[in-house]
Design an enzyme around this catalytic site. Structure first.
Site, PDB file in Angstrom:
ATOM      1  N   SER A   7       0.846  -1.194   0.000  1.00 23.96           N
ATOM      2  CA  SER A   7       0.000   0.000   0.000  1.00 23.96           C
ATOM      3  C   SER A   7       0.875   1.236   0.000  1.00 23.96           C
ATOM      4  O   SER A   7       1.659   1.452   0.934  1.00 23.96           O
ATOM      5  CB  SER A   7      -0.894   0.010   1.236  1.00 23.96           C
ATOM      6  N   HIS A  30      -1.082  -1.200  -4.369  1.00 23.77           N
ATOM      7  CA  HIS A  30      -2.376  -0.927  -3.724  1.00 23.77           C
ATOM      8  C   HIS A  30      -2.497   0.580  -3.462  1.00 23.77           C
ATOM      9  O   HIS A  30      -1.637   1.179  -2.809  1.00 23.77           O
ATOM     10  CB  HIS A  30      -2.461  -1.709  -2.418  1.00 23.77           C
ATOM     11  N   ASP A  32      -4.834   3.522  -1.910  1.00 27.75           N
ATOM     12  CA  ASP A  32      -5.935   3.779  -0.983  1.00 27.75           C
ATOM     13  C   ASP A  32      -6.522   5.162  -1.220  1.00 27.75           C
ATOM     14  O   ASP A  32      -5.873   6.169  -0.944  1.00 27.75           O
ATOM     15  CB  ASP A  32      -5.432   3.671   0.461  1.00 27.75           C
ATOM     16  N   MET A  34      -9.338   7.850  -0.253  1.00 35.41           N
ATOM     17  CA  MET A  34     -10.252   8.187   0.860  1.00 35.41           C
ATOM     18  C   MET A  34     -10.800   9.588   0.655  1.00 35.41           C
ATOM     19  O   MET A  34     -10.082  10.484   0.220  1.00 35.41           O
ATOM     20  CB  MET A  34      -9.499   8.127   2.187  1.00 35.41           C
ATOM     21  N   HIS A  63      -8.310   0.875  -4.169  1.00 38.41           N
ATOM     22  CA  HIS A  63      -9.267   0.583  -3.089  1.00 38.41           C
ATOM     23  C   HIS A  63     -10.014   1.881  -2.774  1.00 38.41           C
ATOM     24  O   HIS A  63      -9.450   2.791  -2.177  1.00 38.41           O
ATOM     25  CB  HIS A  63      -8.454   0.063  -1.888  1.00 38.41           C
ATOM     26  N   MET A  65     -12.321   4.067  -0.819  1.00 37.30           N
ATOM     27  CA  MET A  65     -13.016   4.267   0.469  1.00 37.30           C
ATOM     28  C   MET A  65     -13.732   5.605   0.363  1.00 37.30           C
ATOM     29  O   MET A  65     -13.368   6.587   1.021  1.00 37.30           O
ATOM     30  CB  MET A  65     -11.994   4.235   1.615  1.00 37.30           C
ATOM     31  N   MET A 136     -11.467  -6.467   4.944  1.00 40.68           N
ATOM     32  CA  MET A 136     -10.655  -5.579   5.789  1.00 40.68           C
ATOM     33  C   MET A 136     -10.325  -6.270   7.108  1.00 40.68           C
ATOM     34  O   MET A 136     -11.211  -6.819   7.766  1.00 40.68           O
ATOM     35  CB  MET A 136     -11.403  -4.271   6.087  1.00 40.68           C
ATOM     36  N   ASP A 174      -6.572  -6.770   3.906  1.00 41.58           N
ATOM     37  CA  ASP A 174      -5.968  -5.441   4.006  1.00 41.58           C
ATOM     38  C   ASP A 174      -6.028  -4.952   5.449  1.00 41.58           C
ATOM     39  O   ASP A 174      -7.109  -4.788   6.007  1.00 41.58           O
ATOM     40  CB  ASP A 174      -6.750  -4.492   3.077  1.00 41.58           C
TER      41      ASP A 174
HETATM   42  C1  DX5 Z   1      -6.465   1.231   5.472  1.00 49.87           C
HETATM   43  C2  DX5 Z   1      -5.961   0.934   4.091  1.00 49.87           C
HETATM   44  C3  DX5 Z   1      -4.827  -0.001   4.053  1.00 49.87           C
HETATM   45  C4  DX5 Z   1      -3.573   0.468   4.774  1.00 49.87           C
HETATM   46  C5  DX5 Z   1      -2.857  -0.756   5.277  1.00 49.87           C
HETATM   47  O1  DX5 Z   1      -7.670   1.899   5.379  1.00 49.87           O
HETATM   48  O2  DX5 Z   1      -7.002   0.359   3.306  1.00 49.87           O
HETATM   49  O3  DX5 Z   1      -4.513  -0.378   2.720  1.00 49.87           O
HETATM   50  O4  DX5 Z   1      -2.711   1.208   3.962  1.00 49.87           O
HETATM   51  O5  DX5 Z   1      -1.797  -0.374   6.071  1.00 49.87           O
HETATM   52  P1  DX5 Z   1      -1.032  -1.380   7.038  1.00 49.87           P
HETATM   53  O6  DX5 Z   1      -0.500  -2.495   6.211  1.00 49.87           O
HETATM   54  O7  DX5 Z   1       0.036  -0.517   7.634  1.00 49.87           O
HETATM   55  O8  DX5 Z   1      -2.034  -1.868   8.060  1.00 49.87           O
HETATM   56 ZN    ZN Z   2      -6.470  -0.473   1.312  1.00 46.09          ZN
END
Ligand code: DX5
Ligand code: ZN
Length: 214
Positions: A7, A30, A32, A34, A63, A65, A136, A174
């Protein structure tokens, strides 16, 4: 084979190209996304996906969110996403189906994501349409949180349904994945592992990626 999707939330955004090149031994990048509404954090969006597309040959695993992701899935595909996943909690069943259809219409892989409090059954309406399902193992919003082992029964259940109904579908996890928890999620049926902190905090990233494959 187990795939690793580092990520970039854990990367240095001022040196994103360098940090994406550092994970060349991985399988997916990956990303993320948001929106500050679906989750209490704001990260990166369409222009960043467009800029990182040319710096790696790895598939971009985006991903989302965000609230009502159906509004933006085509824009992410056009920006260079190869896999786009949308949370089942972010819209109605009808709109989530529509989002998956729009991603497929762009020739990209599509999937749904479930938050920790969401039961396994929530993926059933979409299972046959999915190329990937993401479970998740932390509350979405932030990297560096503690792995939730209590999600393992749900992971096992979804693995069973995938094997019965859509065996080509990938099962991704994840949150909190490290050299210890990777073994747990693999045993419980995951085949794509997202890892942020565990990859980017490692002194030797290629060897950490190898280690996470279990
Ligand atoms: C959290 C994200 C993850 C995050 C994972 O909302 O979807 O992808 O980056 O980070 P680690 O591996 O540090 O838990
Ligand atoms: Zn993620």
């Amino acid at each position: 084979m187990v795939k690793i999707a580092p990520s970039i939330l854990a990367a240095d955004f001022a040196n994103l190209e360098r940090d994406i090149r550092r994970i060349a031994a991985a399988d997916y990048v990956h990303v993320d996304v948001m929106d500050g509404l679906f989750v209490p954090n704001i990260t990166i969006g369409i222009p960043v996906v467009r800029c990182i597309r040319p710096v790696t040959e790895l598939p971009l695993d985006v991903h989302l969110m965000i609230q009502r992701p159906v509004r933006y899935v085509e824009a992410f595909c056009d920006a260079g996403a190869d896999i786009v996943t949308a949370h089942v909690e972010a819209d109605t069943e009808e709109n989530t189906c529509l989002a998956l259809e729009k991603i497929h219409a762009r020739g990209k892989r599509a999937g749904v994501v479930v938050k920790p409090a969401t039961p396994a059954e929530a993926v059933l309406p979409f299972l046959k349409m999915c190329d990937i399902i993401l479970v998740m193992t932390v509350e979405p919003g932030f990297g560096g949180q503690k792995f939730m082992a209590e999600q393992m029964p749900k992971l096992q259940t979804i693995r069973r349904w995938i094997d019965q109904q859509n065996p080509a579908c990938e099962l991704e996890v994840d949150g909190g994945i490290d050299p210890v928890t990777c073994k747990t999620v693999i045993e419980n049926g995951a085949n794509v592992l997202v890892a942020g902190s565990a990859v980017y905090k490692a002194a030797d990233i290629p060897s950490r990626i190898r280690e996470l494959r279990g």
